[in-house]
Design an enzyme around this catalytic site. Structure first.
Site, PDB file in Angstrom:
ATOM      1  N   GLU A  32     -10.123  -2.684   5.061  1.00 32.98           N
ATOM      2  CA  GLU A  32      -8.934  -2.033   5.053  1.00 32.98           C
ATOM      3  C   GLU A  32      -8.687  -0.678   4.381  1.00 32.98           C
ATOM      4  OE1 GLU A  32      -6.255  -6.054   4.695  1.00 32.98           O
ATOM      5  OE2 GLU A  32      -6.696  -5.194   2.987  1.00 32.98           O
ATOM      6  N   ASP A  43       0.810  -1.244   0.035  1.00 34.37           N
ATOM      7  CA  ASP A  43      -0.016   0.206   0.102  1.00 34.37           C
ATOM      8  C   ASP A  43       0.968   1.553   0.048  1.00 34.37           C
ATOM      9  OD1 ASP A  43      -1.479  -2.200   0.946  1.00 34.37           O
ATOM     10  OD2 ASP A  43      -1.828  -1.503   2.817  1.00 34.37           O
TER      11      ASP A  43
HETATM   12  C1  FRU Z   1      -3.764  -3.805   2.911  1.00 38.28           C
HETATM   13  C2  FRU Z   1      -3.012  -4.195   3.960  1.00 38.28           C
HETATM   14  C3  FRU Z   1      -3.432  -3.181   5.280  1.00 38.28           C
HETATM   15  C4  FRU Z   1      -2.252  -3.389   6.088  1.00 38.28           C
HETATM   16  C5  FRU Z   1      -1.223  -3.555   5.220  1.00 38.28           C
HETATM   17  C6  FRU Z   1       0.110  -4.283   5.734  1.00 38.28           C
HETATM   18  O1  FRU Z   1      -3.080  -4.084   1.627  1.00 38.28           O
HETATM   19  O2  FRU Z   1      -3.368  -5.411   4.562  1.00 38.28           O
HETATM   20  O3  FRU Z   1      -4.682  -3.468   5.760  1.00 38.28           O
HETATM   21  O4  FRU Z   1      -2.065  -2.421   6.980  1.00 38.28           O
HETATM   22  O5  FRU Z   1      -1.657  -4.332   4.127  1.00 38.28           O
HETATM   23  O6  FRU Z   1       1.041  -4.414   4.707  1.00 38.28           O
END
Ligand code: FRU
Length: 561
Positions: free
Chosen positions: A309, A133
């Protein structure tokens, strides 16, 4: 004691910090970067960095014994003159790796960096390691900051750290040292960043406003945080984002439920406070308020069926009218609700809507603190899931894209278009008008390479299907069902006056399609074929017309002269 030369020592001892016997590598830091050899698939080893008898960092790495697949690097400038000890657990039987750990003035493998066969040329990707992300997108003092979920030490997800890159135009990125490192509260999961203009935190020292990162401390995801839950923490920078200090009072928001995570924070001017939207669990998001970013209290909840998320919350004018605005609640998979937000409660006015139609598009986040004269709401998303075999990096971001709310026959909808800054990369242009399209494909001549910006206006005529073949991948419109297909994903697209408009951004391993001025967008990754097949237009089952075709070759953002 095992002496291995080069002024370094290595041996197997009982560590003061770990109870189990481990081996170590030790050296006085005299250069800014440390290179570590990685072999994909090698056993994972835990490395602890001990500086002056204090645990400075801890991470897992597939340490290469023998020939590495690549070298990863980390900045050690802050430890200059100090003795850095790497404790390795379990210690490899074969200690040849010890001689390959190097301190250097440069990143490793500079002669091939950004020139790798599958390296995206105008989409951001990390120089080394895994990325997911985008985090903490924020503009400050002439720079756009892109933080990102990063494993600096391997191609797979893990060791979640905030990687960091800056850009003056959102297009040409320069990767900086990692910004926030795992600690005893957990590895550093996703979140956002704000500029504290009113010094509500009290951290402003000089003319520079604090940049405050708000992130999830993923308790239990590293050895140090064993048995801790997921909580929300902050770190601040008073030097234009060049260094971040985790707040001593972390976490600022304790555990609420499940794997609550991914805080997105904004300043809500009418009620004079900070607002956080946080993913709680199972389609539920919490809204929290704070006066100083350090103390938070819950105000309400937002329910989004199937939503989870990486939420976002922002206000946009409808059809560009500043007197008629709506708020958007967004989640990682690109579902969104349009409604009203009074600083306390979000009231949805729309059904659940969808904006993401390509195969590789996730966890989009928008910039905070955009210059007021700019006024755009700009988002970058993770092009999740592309594959990059044999590369020292993994994954890429979408190009920055502008979000807007516009009225359509179906109601108000979010439109997504690439930022105009992309045009700075345009080189050679080839424009053609009124091309009749039939069964035999028309190859687009006069442009070369694998990076293109393409604008097409297609008159459907009586064709059954028409489209563009991009290096062996079809972007195709089916007139019977009004469906647009891009790399096997399908979305409804209504023609306007018997025409469709397509804008395509083609990189070495991806294509982003924006149709009918952003009504539909599809971001997709592909593995390029060895045989370069170029670009060609076609129509099947009847005649169609390309009323205008413009193709620009694009330049790489990596300055590879
Ligand atoms: C989304 C996620 C988020 C988390 C991150 C961990 O892709 O699962 O919810 O904070 O990636 O890398």
């Amino acid at each position: 004691m095992l002496g291995v030369g080069l002024g370094l020592t290595c041996c197997v001892v009982g560590s003061a910090i770990a109870a189990t016997p481990v081996g170590f590598w030790e050296r006085v830091v005299d250069k800014p970067y440390m290179h570590l050899p990685v072999r994909n698939g090698a056993p994972k080893r835990l490395i602890r960095w001990i500086v002056d008898d204090t645990l400075a960092r801890e991470f897992e790495i597939e340490l290469a014994e023998g020939e590495p697949d690549f070298w990863t690097y980390t900045e050690v400038k802050t430890y200059m003159g100090k003795t850095l000890r790497l404790e390795v657990d379990p210690f490899p039987k074969d200690d040849t790796w010890v001689n390959t750990v190097t301190l250097s003035n440069r990143w490793p493998e500079m002669d091939t960096l950004y020139r790798e066969r599958l390296r995206p040329q105008f989409h951001f990707s990390p120089s080394r390691g895994w990325m997911n992300d985008p985090n903490g997108l924020v503009y400050y003092d002439g720079e756009y900051h892109l933080f990102f979920q990063h494993n600096p030490y391997g191609r797979q997800w893990g060791n979640m750290t905030w990687g960091h890159a800056v850009s003056e135009d959102m297009i040409h990125w320069r990767q900086l040292p990692d910004a926030i490192h795992p600690d005893k509260l957990g590895t550093i999961f996703s979140g956002s960043a704000v500029v504290d203009h009113r010094n509500t935190t009290g951290w402003q020292k000089d003319r520079h406003k604090p940049i405050v990162a708000i992130y999830t401390s993923a308790g239990g995801s590293n050895v140090q945080s064993r048995d801790q839950p997921f909580t929300q923490s902050i770190a601040y920078s008073t030097d234009r984002g060049r260094s971040f200090t985790p707040y001593q009072g972390n976490p600022v928001l304790g555990h609420i439920e499940a794997s609550n995570r991914d805080p997105k924070v904004l300043w809500h001017e009418p009620t004079g406070k900070w607002v956080m939207i946080l993913y709680l669990d199972r389609s539920r998001f919490g809204l929290f308020g704070s006066l100083d970013l350090k103390n938070w209290s819950q105000m309400s909840e937002v329910w989004m069926p199937d939503g989870h998320e990486c939420p976002d919350l922002f206000e946009l004018p409808v059809d560009g009218d500043p007197k008629n605005t709506r708020w958007v609640v967004w989640e990682a998979a690109g579902r969104y609700l349009i409604g009203d937000f009074d600083g306390q409660t979000f009231t949805p006015e729309s059904e659940l809507l969808e904006s993401r139609f390509g195969a590789n598009d996730y966890a989009g986040q928008t910039f905070s603190n955009m210059p007021s004269e700019d006024g755009r709401r700009i988002q970058i998303a993770w092009m999740s899931g592309g594959i990059y075999p044999g590369m020292p990096f993994n994954q890429q971001m979408t190009v920055p894209r502008v979000l807007s709310l516009r009225s359509t026959r179906d109601g108000v909808r979010l439109f997504i278009e690439p930022v105009k800054e992309i045009e700075r990369l345009r080189g050679l242009e080839n424009r053609m008008d009124d091309l009749t399209l039939g069964e035999s494909p028309r190859k687009i001549q006069g442009v070369q390479g694998d990076l293109f910006d393409i604008e097409l206006e297609l008159e459907i005529g009586d064709s059954e299907r028409l489209g563009l073949d991009v290096r062996g991948h079809r972007i195709e419109f089916l007139s019977g069902t009004n469906e647009l297909t891009a790399l096997d994903r399908v979305v409804t697209l209504k023609p306007e006056d018997g025409r469709i408009l397509l804008r395509l951004l083609v990189d070495r391993t991806s294509v982003e399609v924006f149709a009918n001025r952003g009504r539909v967008q599809m971001a997709s990754c592909f593995l390029p074929a060895d045989e370069e097949s170029g670009l060609s237009l076609y129509a099947l089952g009847g005649a169609a017309k390309a009323t205008s075709v413009t193709v620009w070759e694009l330049r790489s953002i990596w300055n590879l002269e």
